[in-house]
Design a protein around this motif. Sequence first.
Motif: not given
Length: 367
Positions: A337-342
């Motif tokens: 999730v956090g990686h796709l956010f970035k």
Amino acid sequence: MDFSLTDEQVLLRESVGKYIQDAGGVERHRKLAVTEIGFDPAAWATFAELGWLALPFSEEQGGLGGSVTDLMVLSEALGRGLVREPYLHTAVTCGGLLAAFASEEQKQLYLPPLINGEAQWAFAFAEQSGGYAWDKITTSAGGELASLFLNGAKITALNAQIADHFLVTAMVDHELALLLVDGDSPGITRTCFTAVDGSKGAHLEFDAVAATLVCKLTVNELESALAPALIAIGGESLGAMQVLLEATVEYCKTREQFGQPIGKFQALQHRMADMYLKIEETRSLLYYAAILTDEGDDQAAAARAGMKVKLAEAGRFISHEAVQLHGGIGMTDELIVGHLFKRLLLLSKLFGDGDYHMERYLAQRAA
């Protein structure tokens, strides 16, 4: 207008999806992020073997003659796997610029190694005080057109840390121009950096660097040549947003609060429904822009600008909702999730943010 995919495009999506299941994912992303080059050379060779690097080029150029819509399908599938290979920067962006503006001699020299996966490219266009304006730059080249020398600096050139060749925007005789620079030329200084999403790149300084003129061009001509790149950005972003929704729905099915899965709470169901609607809005605008671009329609530029505006808004909304519904775990390094956010944050800014493309949309509609 028919938004359905052809049988060939469905097969392309399925084949890329199968590859992503084996070679994508957050664990691979994390491992490659700490390497010097930021991606897997073996995977890049596989891209070439599968014909993905050849897809955007015409058969006369040694490619497969794929359409912009084909490119969108491929990019969406890659976006679902958080793939780190520089497909967007080398094959789509620089490859597209070479296909559009390079001389036949230059195409014969540079396109085959690119298509075969033997050369890496970077597009150096951004400057410290230039904003998103393509022609507000101080980098310039002087001398005879057949023997130019480039001076100036570019920032945040993605994939420049390893690029064998650069395409650089510069002023030549007070006109915007596209120059080709070999990466091993004397006078180039690379200062490597890691972007917010883990992508690698470099800030570049040019001190009397030998450069070859590709062409002089207008801002509109440059933006038209970057149309496939914008569609590819849209495709990758759409794939990332879809994964964020799927991950959020799955988490809400398993995370329990007050003795039941939180996915049963109506307020959270409404938020996930809003995420779904944002994705479908983005999908419609993306498909519309891709089809108009393939058709060469006069409204294609406005459609691409509108798509990029929606992309920035929807990507921000879906990313925030995914993180909030996951709670604190949403931004941990272990979850995708956090990686796709970035990644969505970077893609929303690349080649112009939402505000820039809103101005472009209004200008196109008024023309």
